[in-house]
Design an enzyme around this catalytic site. Structure first.
Site, PDB file in Angstrom:
ATOM      1  N   LEU A 281      31.650  23.561  68.175  1.00 11.94           N
ATOM      2  CA  LEU A 281      30.796  22.584  68.860  1.00 11.94           C
ATOM      3  C   LEU A 281      29.722  22.030  67.929  1.00 11.94           C
ATOM      4  O   LEU A 281      28.998  21.101  68.292  1.00 11.94           O
ATOM      5  CB  LEU A 281      30.113  23.250  70.074  1.00 11.94           C
ATOM      6  CG  LEU A 281      31.033  23.656  71.229  1.00 11.94           C
ATOM      7  CD1 LEU A 281      30.234  24.422  72.285  1.00 11.94           C
ATOM      8  CD2 LEU A 281      31.679  22.431  71.858  1.00 11.94           C
TER       9      LEU A 281
ATOM     10  N   ASP B 268      20.488  32.502  63.262  1.00 10.65           N
ATOM     11  CA  ASP B 268      21.065  33.070  64.490  1.00 10.65           C
ATOM     12  C   ASP B 268      20.015  33.845  65.292  1.00 10.65           C
ATOM     13  O   ASP B 268      19.931  33.720  66.521  1.00 10.65           O
ATOM     14  CB  ASP B 268      22.237  34.006  64.158  1.00 10.65           C
ATOM     15  CG  ASP B 268      23.517  33.238  63.853  1.00 10.65           C
ATOM     16  OD1 ASP B 268      23.631  32.068  64.260  1.00 10.65           O
ATOM     17  OD2 ASP B 268      24.410  33.819  63.206  1.00 10.65           O
TER      18      ASP B 268
ATOM     19  N   GLY C 161      27.572  46.190  69.919  1.00 13.86           N
ATOM     20  CA  GLY C 161      28.201  45.572  68.751  1.00 13.86           C
ATOM     21  C   GLY C 161      27.340  45.768  67.524  1.00 13.86           C
ATOM     22  O   GLY C 161      26.101  45.874  67.623  1.00 13.86           O
TER      23      GLY C 161
ATOM     24  N   LYS D 273      30.349  34.096  56.925  1.00 14.59           N
ATOM     25  CA  LYS D 273      28.881  34.200  56.810  1.00 14.59           C
ATOM     26  C   LYS D 273      28.432  35.163  55.710  1.00 14.59           C
ATOM     27  O   LYS D 273      27.462  34.889  55.001  1.00 14.59           O
ATOM     28  CB  LYS D 273      28.279  34.648  58.143  1.00 14.59           C
ATOM     29  CG  LYS D 273      28.313  33.577  59.210  1.00 14.59           C
ATOM     30  CD  LYS D 273      27.591  34.051  60.449  1.00 14.59           C
ATOM     31  CE  LYS D 273      27.730  33.049  61.566  1.00 14.59           C
ATOM     32  NZ  LYS D 273      27.028  33.432  62.780  1.00 14.59           N
TER      33      LYS D 273
HETATM   34  P1  NDP Z   1      32.353  40.623  63.984  1.00 18.48           P
HETATM   35  O1  NDP Z   1      33.820  40.525  63.818  1.00 18.48           O
HETATM   36  O2  NDP Z   1      31.485  40.744  62.778  1.00 18.48           O
HETATM   37  O3  NDP Z   1      32.022  41.905  64.921  1.00 18.48           O
HETATM   38  C1  NDP Z   1      32.744  42.143  66.095  1.00 18.48           C
HETATM   39  C2  NDP Z   1      32.056  43.228  66.915  1.00 18.48           C
HETATM   40  O4  NDP Z   1      32.780  43.372  68.143  1.00 18.48           O
HETATM   41  C3  NDP Z   1      32.070  44.596  66.233  1.00 18.48           C
HETATM   42  O5  NDP Z   1      30.905  45.288  66.603  1.00 18.48           O
HETATM   43  C4  NDP Z   1      33.314  45.247  66.854  1.00 18.48           C
HETATM   44  O6  NDP Z   1      33.296  46.655  66.856  1.00 18.48           O
HETATM   45  C5  NDP Z   1      33.204  44.731  68.271  1.00 18.48           C
HETATM   46  N1  NDP Z   1      34.484  44.796  68.975  1.00 18.48           N
HETATM   47  C6  NDP Z   1      35.594  44.066  68.684  1.00 18.48           C
HETATM   48  N2  NDP Z   1      36.582  44.385  69.551  1.00 18.48           N
HETATM   49  C7  NDP Z   1      36.072  45.323  70.397  1.00 18.48           C
HETATM   50  C8  NDP Z   1      36.601  46.051  71.499  1.00 18.48           C
HETATM   51  N3  NDP Z   1      37.868  45.864  71.910  1.00 18.48           N
HETATM   52  N4  NDP Z   1      35.799  46.932  72.142  1.00 18.48           N
HETATM   53  C9  NDP Z   1      34.520  47.121  71.734  1.00 18.48           C
HETATM   54  N5  NDP Z   1      33.969  46.466  70.691  1.00 18.48           N
HETATM   55  C10 NDP Z   1      34.744  45.586  70.025  1.00 18.48           C
HETATM   56  O7  NDP Z   1      31.945  39.356  64.859  1.00 18.48           O
HETATM   57  P2  NDP Z   1      30.484  38.697  64.991  1.00 18.48           P
HETATM   58  O8  NDP Z   1      29.487  39.789  65.026  1.00 18.48           O
HETATM   59  O9  NDP Z   1      30.312  37.650  63.961  1.00 18.48           O
HETATM   60  O10 NDP Z   1      30.577  37.946  66.411  1.00 18.48           O
HETATM   61  C11 NDP Z   1      30.493  38.641  67.626  1.00 18.48           C
HETATM   62  C12 NDP Z   1      30.423  37.645  68.775  1.00 18.48           C
HETATM   63  O11 NDP Z   1      29.208  36.909  68.731  1.00 18.48           O
HETATM   64  C13 NDP Z   1      31.559  36.616  68.735  1.00 18.48           C
HETATM   65  O12 NDP Z   1      32.093  36.496  70.036  1.00 18.48           O
HETATM   66  C14 NDP Z   1      30.874  35.332  68.316  1.00 18.48           C
HETATM   67  O13 NDP Z   1      31.484  34.196  68.869  1.00 18.48           O
HETATM   68  C15 NDP Z   1      29.473  35.515  68.888  1.00 18.48           C
HETATM   69  N6  NDP Z   1      28.462  34.724  68.149  1.00 18.48           N
HETATM   70  C16 NDP Z   1      27.749  33.758  68.817  1.00 18.48           C
HETATM   71  C17 NDP Z   1      26.794  33.003  68.162  1.00 18.48           C
HETATM   72  C18 NDP Z   1      26.042  31.951  68.906  1.00 18.48           C
HETATM   73  O14 NDP Z   1      25.372  31.114  68.269  1.00 18.48           O
HETATM   74  N7  NDP Z   1      26.063  31.946  70.239  1.00 18.48           N
HETATM   75  C19 NDP Z   1      26.500  33.198  66.723  1.00 18.48           C
HETATM   76  C20 NDP Z   1      27.283  34.261  66.120  1.00 18.48           C
HETATM   77  C21 NDP Z   1      28.238  34.971  66.817  1.00 18.48           C
HETATM   78  P3  NDP Z   1      33.916  47.499  65.613  1.00 18.48           P
HETATM   79  O15 NDP Z   1      32.843  47.516  64.561  1.00 18.48           O
HETATM   80  O16 NDP Z   1      34.194  48.832  66.187  1.00 18.48           O
HETATM   81  O17 NDP Z   1      35.156  46.779  65.162  1.00 18.48           O
END
Ligand code: NDP
Length: 277
Positions: A21, A107, A132, A71
């Site tokens: 977006l 962010d 997370g 990032k």
């Molecule tokens: P990452 O891939 O860096 O991290 C993903 C996180 O989700 C990890 O903590 C991971 O845990 C966890 N996770 C993934 N699958 C599962 C599951 N099945 N059960 C439990 N935990 C799970 O992604 P980001 O941190 O970059 O992004 C996270 C979210 O934030 C995304 O949905 C993204 O769209 C959103 N976001 C929104 C922004 C905004 O401006 N609104 C800006 C940045 C991000 P593990 O370490 O155990 O794998």
């Protein structure tokens, strides 16, 4: 070399990027302020990102946003980082300088601004649970402490990643780590932030209702369908407020816009416009 007859060039880099977006948000900001701007979405794999970014700069690109999964890599391509980018190890905003890229991370300030300005939540002295420990979670920790939260508890599926976050960001404030299986003993919070990407893989998080304190705010950093399961859980269990991360997306973009253009756009108008679409 930039052509001064053309509008300044900006872009968002990521993979996938077609549904981003950011181009619409930045064009809407620019339109509201009467600024001419060229803002494109550019797909780049981690392998091709350095060359793609270099080509963008050689073609007159002066600013860029960076999203998943680039990032952290973007931080390594910068000559200088802001304190927020250095603390989180991730860059979402690039500014072209004569000698190379300056990297920032908006962010965290975007999230705080959405919580305080749009949702009316005063963060001072709040107990906060962060679900997370990925890039987005890391990116918001220091801004939450700067906004005055009392304590942050981090729970992550992989406990080692939560411990690493708590270790690396210990200077920001008191961070406790909670095992995902022990969330039912973690107590109640004023704010529960979902920074996992579980819903993107179709996984619905199993969370105890006891996490939601009286009049708690539940906030999912994602938006659209990805935010729905967590927000439904929060609403069904009595959260005072439940919001997706669209406001954070707009506010982190507004902060980037301010860095590039020296003007703060009307982010509330852009958020309303986006929600109406
Ligand atoms: P990452 O891939 O860096 O991290 C993903 C996180 O989700 C990890 O903590 C991971 O845990 C966890 N996770 C993934 N699958 C599962 C599951 N099945 N059960 C439990 N935990 C799970 O992604 P980001 O941190 O970059 O992004 C996270 C979210 O934030 C995304 O949905 C993204 O769209 C959103 N976001 C929104 C922004 C905004 O401006 N609104 C800006 C940045 C991000 P593990 O370490 O155990 O794998």
């Amino acid at each position: 070399m930039s052509d001064l007859t053309l509008p300044p060039r900006f872009a968002v880099f990521g993979q996938p990027i077609t549904h981003s977006l950011s181009p619409r948000i930045h064009r809407h900001f620019a339109q509201g302020l009467g600024i001419a701007l060229d803002y494109q979405a550019i797909e780049a794999t981690p392998e091709l990102f350095p060359a793609t970014l270099a080509r963008f700069a050689s073609q007159g690109g002066i600013g860029a946003n960076v999203t998943l999964p680039l990032k952290e890599q973007a931080a390594t391509l910068c000559l200088e980082l802001s304190p927020a980018a250095r603390r989180s190890g991730a860059v979402n905003t690039l500014v072209r300088r004569d000698d190379g890229w300056f990297g920032d991370n908006t962010d965290g300030s975007g999230l705080v601004r959405d919580l305080e300005a749009h949702l009316g939540l005063a963060l001072a002295q709040r107990q906060v649970l962060l679900l997370g420990a990925g890039g987005a979670a890391r990116g918001v920790v220091s801004a939450l402490f700067e906004a005055g939260i009392a304590e942050l508890v981090v729970a992550n599926r992989s406990i080692e990643r939560a411990r690493a976050l708590a270790h690396d960001l210990a200077a920001c404030g008191p961070i406790q780590v909670c095992d995902w299986q022990e969330l039912d003993q973690a107590g109640a919070f004023d704010l529960v932030l979902n920074a996992t990407s579980a819903a993107r893989q179709g996984v619905v998080l199993a969370l105890p209702a006891s996490l939601l304190g009286a009049d708690a705010c539940a906030y999912d950093l994602s938006y659209g369908d990805s935010a729905r399961p967590f927000l439904e859980w929060a609403t069904q269990h009595g959260a005072g407020r439940a919001s997706d991360g669209l406001g954070m997306l707009v506010e982190q973009a507004a902060q980037a816009f301010l860095i590039w253009h020296g003007l703060r756009p009307d982010s509330a108008a852009t958020l309303t416009w986006l929600r109406e679409q």
